[in-house]
Design an enzyme around this catalytic site. Structure first.
Site, PDB file in Angstrom:
ATOM      1  N   TRP A  30      47.690 -13.508  39.406  1.00 26.50           N
ATOM      2  CA  TRP A  30      47.355 -12.125  39.611  1.00 26.50           C
ATOM      3  C   TRP A  30      48.046 -11.557  40.878  1.00 26.50           C
ATOM      4  CZ3 TRP A  30      44.746  -9.996  43.919  1.00 26.50           C
ATOM      5  CH2 TRP A  30      44.164  -8.722  43.631  1.00 26.50           C
ATOM      6  N   GLY A  72      44.175 -11.929  34.477  1.00 29.96           N
ATOM      7  CA  GLY A  72      43.054 -12.381  35.178  1.00 29.96           C
ATOM      8  C   GLY A  72      42.120 -11.521  35.715  1.00 29.96           C
ATOM      9  N   ASP A  73      42.488 -10.185  35.645  1.00 30.20           N
ATOM     10  CA  ASP A  73      41.723  -9.324  36.453  1.00 30.20           C
ATOM     11  C   ASP A  73      40.181  -8.935  35.867  1.00 30.20           C
ATOM     12  OD1 ASP A  73      42.477  -6.685  38.669  1.00 30.20           O
ATOM     13  OD2 ASP A  73      40.872  -6.159  37.485  1.00 30.20           O
ATOM     14  N   ILE A  74      39.332  -9.149  36.659  1.00 24.95           N
ATOM     15  CA  ILE A  74      37.757  -8.720  36.055  1.00 24.95           C
ATOM     16  C   ILE A  74      37.681  -7.465  35.812  1.00 24.95           C
ATOM     17  CG2 ILE A  74      35.483  -9.277  36.468  1.00 24.95           C
ATOM     18  CD1 ILE A  74      36.932 -11.893  36.167  1.00 24.95           C
ATOM     19  N   ARG A 101      39.261  -6.904  32.406  1.00 19.43           N
ATOM     20  CA  ARG A 101      38.625  -7.244  31.029  1.00 19.43           C
ATOM     21  C   ARG A 101      37.201  -6.478  31.182  1.00 19.43           C
ATOM     22  NH1 ARG A 101      39.375 -13.030  30.035  1.00 19.43           N
ATOM     23  NH2 ARG A 101      41.249 -13.802  31.097  1.00 19.43           N
TER      24      ARG A 101
END
Length: 220
Positions: free
Chosen positions: A151, A170-172, A175
């Site tokens: 990230w 992987g960035d919330i 997503r």
């Protein structure tokens, strides 16, 4: 040297080409693009000080698991402690670790920054070397450091080097934006993210910027 400033073609032309590609490649994303006619992908950086490679890594490490607003606060505190600017690698190594703690950095983040600073001081890392590396080489060089994961490395590629085809798997927030925009039942899996983002190549960075704009600017 402010990083990320070496366009391969005039910026306006490159942006127009990338936008048109994305509009044709993905009708859903085209709607987001059309809803943001004056969008500047890097406008959020206007509120930051000029960043070289090490300064960008300070920003990336400080921002791990924090909001952009909280990260800016920590960066501002660091500037206050180093004469109104971010420290150079040598200055950070010479500083008492407590200075970093007082700015809001955890002991772990402070140790990560010191390990990065050592690499800049001894020449293993530099603005010029990172600029010459491929995306994969940059990620490999940075993730050798404990506390730097994909990230942070991908964020560095976007912010410091302005690379055009970076995707923050992987960035919330990303997503969450994809789940909403593409009307998915749940948070997208790795396979779903790959399936959606592959259509944006080689301009995934711009697509990501639009998705972030949609997540943070549009009413939900």
């Amino acid at each position: 040297m402010r990083v990320g400033a070496r366009p391969r073609q005039p910026a306006a032309l490159a942006d127009r080409k990338a936008r048109e590609f994305l509009r044709k490649a993905d009708p859903i994303l085209a709607g987001i693009i059309d809803a943001h006619p004056a969008f500047r992908p890097r406008a959020w950086m206007d509120e930051l000080p000029p960043l070289d490679s090490f300064g960008t890594l300070i920003f990336q490490v400080a921002g791990q698991q924090l909001s952009v607003a909280a990260t800016r606060t920590i960066v501002s505190r660091l500037e206050e402690r180093f004469g109104g600017r971010l420290p150079s690698p040598a200055e950070l190594l010479a500083a008492d670790p407590q200075v970093l703690r007082e700015a809001g950095l955890s002991a772990r983040k402070g140790a990560t920054l010191r390990a990065l600073a050592e690499r800049f001081v001894d020449g293993r890392l530099s603005d010029e070397a990172l600029e010459r590396m491929t995306d994969e080489e940059v990620e490999a060089a940075l993730t050798e450091v404990k506390g730097i994961g994909p990230w942070s490395a991908h964020g560095f590629l976007l912010v410091a080097l302005n690379r055009p085809d970076v995707f923050l798997t992987g960035d919330i927030a990303l997503r969450r934006a994809i789940k909403r925009i593409y009307r998915l039942e749940g948070v997208p899996s790795e396979a779903e993210l790959v399936g959606i983002s592959d259509r944006w190549r080689p301009y995934r960075s711009l697509a990501v910027s639009y998705l972030f704009a949609s997540e943070y600017e549009e009413p939900r």
